[in-house]
Motif scaffolding. Structure first.
Motif, PDB file in Angstrom:
ATOM      1  N   ARG A 117      29.396  25.275  25.099  1.00 10.98           N
ATOM      2  CA  ARG A 117      28.448  26.365  24.845  1.00 10.98           C
ATOM      3  C   ARG A 117      28.118  26.475  23.365  1.00 10.98           C
ATOM      4  N   ALA A 118      29.111  26.276  22.519  1.00 12.24           N
ATOM      5  CA  ALA A 118      28.861  26.312  21.076  1.00 12.24           C
ATOM      6  C   ALA A 118      27.952  25.152  20.671  1.00 12.24           C
ATOM      7  N   TRP A 119      28.187  23.976  21.265  1.00 14.69           N
ATOM      8  CA  TRP A 119      27.368  22.810  20.922  1.00 14.69           C
ATOM      9  C   TRP A 119      25.938  22.986  21.425  1.00 14.69           C
ATOM     10  N   LEU A 120      25.802  23.476  22.649  1.00 14.90           N
ATOM     11  CA  LEU A 120      24.464  23.691  23.205  1.00 14.90           C
ATOM     12  C   LEU A 120      23.671  24.679  22.355  1.00 14.90           C
ATOM     13  N   ASP A 121      24.333  25.727  21.897  1.00 18.22           N
ATOM     14  CA  ASP A 121      23.665  26.712  21.045  1.00 18.22           C
ATOM     15  C   ASP A 121      23.194  26.074  19.749  1.00 18.22           C
ATOM     16  N   ALA A 122      24.042  25.241  19.155  1.00 15.42           N
ATOM     17  CA  ALA A 122      23.670  24.573  17.902  1.00 15.42           C
ATOM     18  C   ALA A 122      22.534  23.578  18.121  1.00 15.42           C
ATOM     19  N   PHE A 123      22.473  23.019  19.319  1.00 13.79           N
ATOM     20  CA  PHE A 123      21.425  22.046  19.637  1.00 13.79           C
ATOM     21  C   PHE A 123      20.102  22.724  19.979  1.00 13.79           C
ATOM     22  N   GLY A 124      20.145  24.044  20.177  1.00 12.37           N
ATOM     23  CA  GLY A 124      18.936  24.778  20.537  1.00 12.37           C
ATOM     24  C   GLY A 124      18.707  24.886  22.019  1.00 12.37           C
ATOM     25  N   LEU A 125      19.789  24.825  22.815  1.00  8.23           N
ATOM     26  CA  LEU A 125      19.691  24.911  24.267  1.00  8.23           C
ATOM     27  C   LEU A 125      20.328  26.201  24.752  1.00  8.23           C
ATOM     28  N   PRO A 126      19.898  26.702  25.918  1.00 12.90           N
ATOM     29  CA  PRO A 126      20.499  27.930  26.451  1.00 12.90           C
ATOM     30  C   PRO A 126      21.955  27.711  26.823  1.00 12.90           C
ATOM     31  N   THR A 127      22.759  28.738  26.651  1.00 14.50           N
ATOM     32  CA  THR A 127      24.179  28.648  26.994  1.00 14.50           C
ATOM     33  C   THR A 127      24.527  29.470  28.228  1.00 14.50           C
ATOM     34  N   GLU A 128      23.601  30.294  28.691  1.00 18.01           N
ATOM     35  CA  GLU A 128      23.813  31.107  29.881  1.00 18.01           C
ATOM     36  C   GLU A 128      22.669  30.856  30.869  1.00 18.01           C
ATOM     37  N   PRO A 129      22.958  30.880  32.168  1.00 17.69           N
ATOM     38  CA  PRO A 129      21.907  30.617  33.164  1.00 17.69           C
ATOM     39  C   PRO A 129      20.843  31.693  33.181  1.00 17.69           C
ATOM     40  N   ALA A 130      19.590  31.272  33.356  1.00 19.35           N
ATOM     41  CA  ALA A 130      18.492  32.216  33.523  1.00 19.35           C
ATOM     42  C   ALA A 130      18.546  32.792  34.932  1.00 19.35           C
ATOM     43  N   ARG A 131      17.872  33.923  35.125  1.00 18.89           N
ATOM     44  CA  ARG A 131      17.880  34.570  36.435  1.00 18.89           C
ATOM     45  C   ARG A 131      16.908  33.857  37.362  1.00 18.89           C
ATOM     46  N   THR A 132      17.405  32.848  37.998  1.00 15.34           N
ATOM     47  CA  THR A 132      16.618  32.044  38.922  1.00 15.34           C
ATOM     48  C   THR A 132      17.559  31.440  39.942  1.00 15.34           C
ATOM     49  N   ARG A 133      16.996  31.004  41.069  1.00 16.29           N
ATOM     50  CA  ARG A 133      17.820  30.382  42.106  1.00 16.29           C
ATOM     51  C   ARG A 133      18.311  29.005  41.678  1.00 16.29           C
ATOM     52  N   ARG A 168      22.513   4.539  39.877  1.00 18.29           N
ATOM     53  CA  ARG A 168      23.490   4.912  40.891  1.00 18.29           C
ATOM     54  C   ARG A 168      24.660   5.704  40.303  1.00 18.29           C
ATOM     55  N   ARG A 169      24.397   6.411  39.245  1.00 12.68           N
ATOM     56  CA  ARG A 169      25.361   7.297  38.601  1.00 12.68           C
ATOM     57  C   ARG A 169      24.613   8.556  38.195  1.00 12.68           C
ATOM     58  N   PRO A 170      25.318   9.669  37.971  1.00  7.98           N
ATOM     59  CA  PRO A 170      24.598  10.930  37.741  1.00  7.98           C
ATOM     60  C   PRO A 170      24.006  11.082  36.346  1.00  7.98           C
ATOM     61  N   HIS A 171      22.820  11.681  36.303  1.00  7.65           N
ATOM     62  CA  HIS A 171      22.297  12.211  35.052  1.00  7.65           C
ATOM     63  C   HIS A 171      22.308  13.735  35.169  1.00  7.65           C
ATOM     64  N   LEU A 172      21.869  14.428  34.144  1.00  6.31           N
ATOM     65  CA  LEU A 172      22.007  15.876  34.080  1.00  6.31           C
ATOM     66  C   LEU A 172      20.731  16.556  34.543  1.00  6.31           C
ATOM     67  N   ALA A 173      20.865  17.469  35.518  1.00  4.58           N
ATOM     68  CA  ALA A 173      19.722  18.208  36.052  1.00  4.58           C
ATOM     69  C   ALA A 173      19.996  19.705  35.964  1.00  4.58           C
ATOM     70  N   GLY A 174      19.201  20.482  36.695  1.00  6.62           N
ATOM     71  CA  GLY A 174      19.345  21.931  36.634  1.00  6.62           C
ATOM     72  C   GLY A 174      18.637  22.509  35.417  1.00  6.62           C
ATOM     73  N   GLN A 175      18.903  23.770  35.143  1.00  2.89           N
ATOM     74  CA  GLN A 175      18.261  24.438  34.006  1.00  2.89           C
ATOM     75  C   GLN A 175      18.568  23.721  32.694  1.00  2.89           C
ATOM     76  N   ILE A 176      19.808  23.295  32.523  1.00  7.01           N
ATOM     77  CA  ILE A 176      20.191  22.681  31.255  1.00  7.01           C
ATOM     78  C   ILE A 176      19.582  21.290  31.100  1.00  7.01           C
ATOM     79  N   GLY A 177      19.433  20.560  32.223  1.00 11.55           N
ATOM     80  CA  GLY A 177      18.797  19.246  32.157  1.00 11.55           C
ATOM     81  C   GLY A 177      17.340  19.356  31.745  1.00 11.55           C
ATOM     82  N   ALA A 178      16.636  20.353  32.296  1.00  6.37           N
ATOM     83  CA  ALA A 178      15.237  20.565  31.932  1.00  6.37           C
ATOM     84  C   ALA A 178      15.119  20.986  30.475  1.00  6.37           C
ATOM     85  N   ALA A 179      16.022  21.856  30.022  1.00  3.82           N
ATOM     86  CA  ALA A 179      15.979  22.319  28.635  1.00  3.82           C
ATOM     87  C   ALA A 179      16.269  21.179  27.664  1.00  3.82           C
TER      88      ALA A 179
END
Length: 257
Positions: free
Chosen positions: A150-166, A179-190
């Motif tokens: 969370r500290a790193w994400l904040d320094a990078f300019g990314l949200p650290t808490e989920p937005a109010r969405t499904r 065939r391996r995972p990448h990052l999705a969800g709110q943080i992946g989009a950000a």
């Protein structure tokens, strides 16, 4: 409608080749007109109109009017996730050492968008870097940022808490080429948006592929420990054949914006 009937109806919508082509063209998150989608699918405008009507009625597409044009886009991230999962199941492997790999253009395999987040070797490399350094923890269906993350994400300019969405804040998305995972969800989009804001990536017109800029090569090395090759060293795709990171215990540095 029963679960079986609903599943069969959705499968039938996706299963038509023309509709599948139009859905695939929208996987990069763009909104396209009926004319553009008809060209992509290789069908006439009237035929495309009928297909698009069925996709909207089936809640796979959303439509918005702007002037005299109607723009179509995927109805939700869940629809994009479903389509990517189908691609994972449908990809045909070819016997190519050291492991089987699906047929895919080099540019798309190196770096592309998966709806609104980064995929390909770049996307997988970023996810690996965040997990290896203990900044993100990924489970089977969801993930979360650690206290250090969370500290790193904040320094990078990314949200650290989920937005109010499904939509989940963080989740793994199986990359159909790696065939391996990448990052999705709110943080992946950000993360994808932030890399664009920093000028680290540039979208390729009429494609899901993205290129890594010179600033991006420096930024990804400094912030994520990913060593990216010069375009001239990688046939123009922007990434080396193997992404190399720092040692597992090394900390990541936020970008110098």
């Amino acid at each position: 409608m029963t679960t079986a009937a609903s599943l069969a109806g959705t499968a039938a919508l996706v299963g038509d080749p023309a509709r599948a082509a139009m859905l695939g063209a929208l996987l990069d998150g763009r909104a396209l007109t009926a004319t553009e989608l008809a060209f992509t699918a290789g069908i006439t405008a009237p035929t495309a109109s009928g297909h698009l009507g069925r996709l909207v009625a089936g809640r796979l597409l959303g439509v918005a009017r702007q002037g005299r044009h109607r723009y179509f886009r995927l109805a939700s991230p869940e629809v994009a996730r479903m389509l990517e999962s189908i691609l994972v199941a449908a990809a045909e492997p070819v016997p190519e050492p050291p492991r089987a790999t699906p047929r895919i253009s080099p540019a798309l395999r190196e770096a592309r968008t998966c709806y609104d987040h980064l995929a390909g070797r770049l996307g997988v490399g970023l996810a690996d870097a965040l997990v290896a350094r203990g900044l993100i923890v990924l489970g089977e269906e969801a993930g979360e940022a650690t206290e250090a993350g969370r500290a790193w994400l904040d320094a990078f300019g990314l949200p650290t808490e989920p937005a109010r969405t499904r939509r989940l804040f963080c989740r793994p998305c199986l990359d159909w080429s790696e065939r391996r995972p990448h990052l999705a969800g709110q943080i992946g989009a950000a993360l994808c948006r932030r890399c664009e804001e920093l000028g680290w990536i540039a979208r390729v017109r009429d494609s899901r592929a993205v290129t890594v800029t010179p600033a991006g090569r420096r930024g990804f090395a400094e912030a994520f420990g990913l060593v990216l090759a010069d375009d001239r060293d990688s046939g123009g795709t922007g990434l080396s054949g193997g992404l190399r990171g720092r040692s597992q215990g090394s900390a990541l540095d936020p970008p110098k914006a």
